[in-house]
Structures are given as C-alpha cells and as structure tokens.
Enzyme design. Structure first.
Site, PDB file in Angstrom:
ATOM      1  N   LYS A   1      20.175  13.396 -25.944  1.00  0.00           N
ATOM      2  CA  LYS A   1      21.442  13.302 -25.205  1.00  0.00           C
ATOM      3  C   LYS A   1      21.251  13.946 -23.820  1.00  0.00           C
ATOM      4  O   LYS A   1      20.170  14.436 -23.515  1.00  0.00           O
ATOM      5  CB  LYS A   1      22.567  13.985 -25.977  1.00  0.00           C
ATOM      6  CG  LYS A   1      22.509  13.844 -27.496  1.00  0.00           C
ATOM      7  CD  LYS A   1      22.634  12.426 -28.036  1.00  0.00           C
ATOM      8  CE  LYS A   1      22.699  12.468 -29.554  1.00  0.00           C
ATOM      9  NZ  LYS A   1      22.635  11.214 -30.240  1.00  0.00           N
TER      10      LYS A   1
HETATM   11  C1  LIG Z   1      22.996  11.602 -31.891  1.00  0.00           C
HETATM   12  C2  LIG Z   1      24.195  11.092 -32.529  1.00  0.00           C
HETATM   13  C3  LIG Z   1      24.799  11.755 -33.606  1.00  0.00           C
HETATM   14  C4  LIG Z   1      24.186  12.950 -34.279  1.00  0.00           C
HETATM   15  O1  LIG Z   1      24.011  14.045 -33.431  1.00  0.00           O
HETATM   16  P1  LIG Z   1      23.134  15.288 -33.904  1.00  0.00           P
HETATM   17  O2  LIG Z   1      23.482  16.367 -32.921  1.00  0.00           O
HETATM   18  O3  LIG Z   1      21.710  14.876 -33.817  1.00  0.00           O
HETATM   19  O4  LIG Z   1      23.524  15.644 -35.282  1.00  0.00           O
HETATM   20  C5  LIG Z   1      25.988  11.249 -34.109  1.00  0.00           C
HETATM   21  N1  LIG Z   1      26.544  10.136 -33.587  1.00  0.00           N
HETATM   22  C6  LIG Z   1      25.983   9.466 -32.568  1.00  0.00           C
HETATM   23  C7  LIG Z   1      26.668   8.268 -32.014  1.00  0.00           C
HETATM   24  C8  LIG Z   1      24.786   9.907 -32.011  1.00  0.00           C
HETATM   25  O5  LIG Z   1      24.223   9.220 -31.007  1.00  0.00           O
END
Ligand SMILES: *Cc1c(COP(=O)(O)O)cnc(C)c1O
Length: 385
Positions: A192
């Site tokens: 992210k």
């Molecule tokens: C990355 C992601 C998650 C999970 O996030 P984490 O911090 O890795 O647990 C959930 N939903 C979406 C849409 C994502 O892209």
C-alpha cells in the site's frame, strides 16, 4: 530494447528511508516498544489527515476489518454483502465472524461494487455492507449509502488501499476515511502507499465504536498497560469479555508517522506517473486505462489496464512479453469465489469480476519510478502494436 543489463522494473516499491529508520531506532531505544505513546501520536496524525474524529491503530487491515464487523455485531448465521473481486482478506473477515459473505459483482470500469446490484443481495440475515475502495479508487459511496440507509444497515469501508484518495460529497472533496460509512479500515502493508511493515487503522465518528475497538484490540483489558505503568497505586485490570491481541507496536507507529508526513509528496508523484500512463495509453489501441468517475480522485495504489480484443496480444501474452523485457506486472485483482476456500459455497454468477481478474494487468507504479523507466514500460506496451 530488450537489454539484459537493465535491472527489472518492479511492480511496486515501498518508499522508506533514513527518516523511517531513525524513527524506528528512537522507538527501540525509548524502552517502550509495544502499543504506547507513538501509537497514540500516529492515531492523532492519521485521524487529522483523513478528517476522522477517531482513529484506532491495529496490527493490520485484516484485523481492523474483523474488529469492525465483530463490534457491529456480525456473528454466526449472519450475512455481509461485499465483493468477491478483492484481496481474499475482505471475504475472510466475514468468515472469522462465523458469517457468510454474499458477493455482488463489480462495475467493469472501476473494479468497484456495482451499487445497482446490492439491493438484490440483501436478505433478513444481512448485518452489514462492506464495499471496497479497490486499488485506491473510491467506490460510489453515495449510492452504497442510499441502499444501506433504506435497509438500516451499517457500512464498513474496506479502505485498505485508499489512504489519500478523495471523494466528492456535495460540492466538497473529502478524504476516504472520515469515514462516510460507520467505519473505514486501512492497511499499512508494504504493497500500500503508507507502510509500517504491517499495520492497520480503523476510523469512525462514533465514540462508542471507537471505545469498543480500543478495548477489544487489547484482550478487552479494562485498564491498559500504559495506564498501569503510569499509576501511583497498584491497579488490577479486568477482562469483561473475550478480546483479541490486535495491537500495533510503537516501532511500527513511529515509522507510520514519518510516512504520513511524506504522504503528500508521495501522492503527487504517483498521480503524475498515473496521469502520464493514461495520456500515453490513449494512443495505444486495445488498452483501456482506469476509469475515474466524476466523484473520485484516486491515489493510484495500483494502475490497472484492461487488455481488450483490439490489442494484438492476450493479457497473458502481454504479461509474458513484459516479463521477458524485465518489467514486472501482476494480473487483475483476485476473486475469492474462484479460490478453493470459497468455491464450494457456489455457484456464483459474477461475470464482471471474473473478466476483471482475467483481462486486467497492473503496471509498475511507485514513488521512485523514473520517467525513463516509465517511458520504457510504455515503449514495451506500444511495441506489440
Ligand atoms: C491489502 C488488503 C487487505 C488486507 O490488508 P492487510 O493489512 O494486509 O491485512 C484487505 N483488503 C484489501 C482490499 C486489500 O487490498
């Protein structure tokens, strides 16, 4: 064009440097490394940035989403209306509650939930609606909220990828996470835009929900360790219900605060690179850049391109050609319903989700990407025509 010397262009790259390293070092040497003052400071900065009254840090976005659904009362036998076309954590958190995800198809142009299909998915067992701002593209919250209000259902926004994205509310632009539903959940995974290694955040306007998140992220401990540590007299904590260990550490939060300060610069460069891709792709027949609705200003966490029949290569052929040219790509977002963990509960009819996974390619996009590297990627895309 296909030199072997050229290093591979990655799909993404976290933007971390000396400042983040120094902040982590300070946290370690402070002697307080788990959830403490640096988590509080990060929460305040985050809440201020997105415009939320309350921000509660947790270990990742998966635990954030689970906590949100759990606190909203989602339990065994319940249903949550969401999308299959998302990272699998979106569906998994519904299962963690003992509930069933009910999948709605996406709008093929935005890869986001199609609000027109939500109503038909609602049953007497529905407890919440969980749309995703996929790849940082704001979903049509006005339409989602209209359906939710008609049925008296809370909305949990999976905003994992959407830090810094904005949506239009009336005449105003507001950041994702104010939130516009009951709760929004963010991720700080390295894929992210802001990263703390792993990490997550819940934002809400409701002080009661926030208090519950804070209680349950730390084992439902009635008196937190920070309070006991600072107390002048001995205090014994209690555990009124079953909680979780979903804490963020102070080391992570220290890194997050630095990342948040650098976010405006990171966003500006991402948007510049994305808009350049969009301009160039307009001149390559058969490749369709992401559609940006009037109400959305995305952060371009990813840059998805649809490969249509007018392009001389299939999506998979294009991905292989780019790989041979040392350009990393990824396929479109996965679909939970096409994975063994969910397939058995089908059959499902989600044609737009399936097409999105199979005809979309994600192109390299990261803060430190040079114009020259982007030119090279564009040249490779054009080369097949
Ligand atoms: C990355 C992601 C998650 C999970 O996030 P984490 O911090 O890795 O647990 C959930 N939903 C979406 C849409 C994502 O892209």
């Amino acid at each position: 064009m296909l030199t072997t010397e050229r290093p591979t262009i990655p799909i993404a790259k976290p933007e971390l440097g000396e400042e983040e390293a120094a902040a982590a070092r300070d946290a370690i040497l402070s002697g307080w490394v788990t959830q403490g003052p640096r988590v509080t400071a990060f929460e305040e900065a985050f809440g201020h940035y997105v415009g939320a009254a309350h921000a509660c840090a947790v270990s990742n976005c998966t635990t954030a989403l689970h906590l949100a659904l759990h606190v909203l009362g989602v339990g065994p036998g319940d249903e949550v209306v969401t999308v299959s076309h998302s990272f699998i954590a979106t569906a998994n958190v519904v299962r963690y509650c003992g509930a069933t995800p009910v999948f709605v198809d996406v709008d093929p142009r935005t890869f986001n939930i199609d609000p027109a299909q939500i109503e038909a998915a609602i049953t007497p067992r529905t407890k919440a609606i969980m749309p995703v701002h996929q790849m940082g593209m704001p979903c049509d919250m006005a339409a989602v909220l209209a359906v939710a209000e008609r049925h008296g259902l809370p909305v949990v926004e999976d905003a994992a990828c959407a830090i810094g994205s904005e949506m239009k509310v009336g005449e105003r632009w507001e950041r994702i996470g104010r939130p516009h539903g009951a709760v929004a959940c963010f991720s700080f995974h390295p894929r992210k835009i802001v990263t703390t290694g792993d990490g997550g955040m819940l934002t809400t306007s409701d002080p009661k929900l926030d208090a519950k998140f804070r209680l349950l992220r730390q084992h439902a401990m009635s008196v937190p360790d920070t309070t006991r540590h600072a107390a002048k007299t001995v205090i014994f904590e209690e555990y009124p219900e079953v909680g979780f260990n979903y804490r963020m550490t102070d080391i992570q939060a220290a890194v997050g605060s630095v990342q948040l300060r650098r976010l405006p610069g990171i966003l500006a460069r991402r948007i510049e690179l994305a808009e350049r891709y969009t301009r160039e792709l307009a001149t390559i027949p058969g490749l369709v850049p992401p559609h940006v609705p009037d109400f959305a200003r995305p952060n371009y966490q990813s840059y998805p391109v649809r490969v249509t029949a007018d392009y001389p290569l299939t999506r998979d052929e294009l991905m292989n050609r780019l790989l041979a040219a040392k350009v990393s790509t990824r396929r479109g977002i996965m679909n939970a319903h096409q994975e063994a963990a969910y397939a058995a509960a089908g059959p499902y009819r989600l044609p737009a989700s399936e097409a999105a996974r199979d005809t979309t390619v994600l192109l390299p996009l990261y803060h430190s990407m040079s114009d020259a590297d982007q030119d090279y990627v564009i040249e490779c895309l054009r080369g097949a025509v």
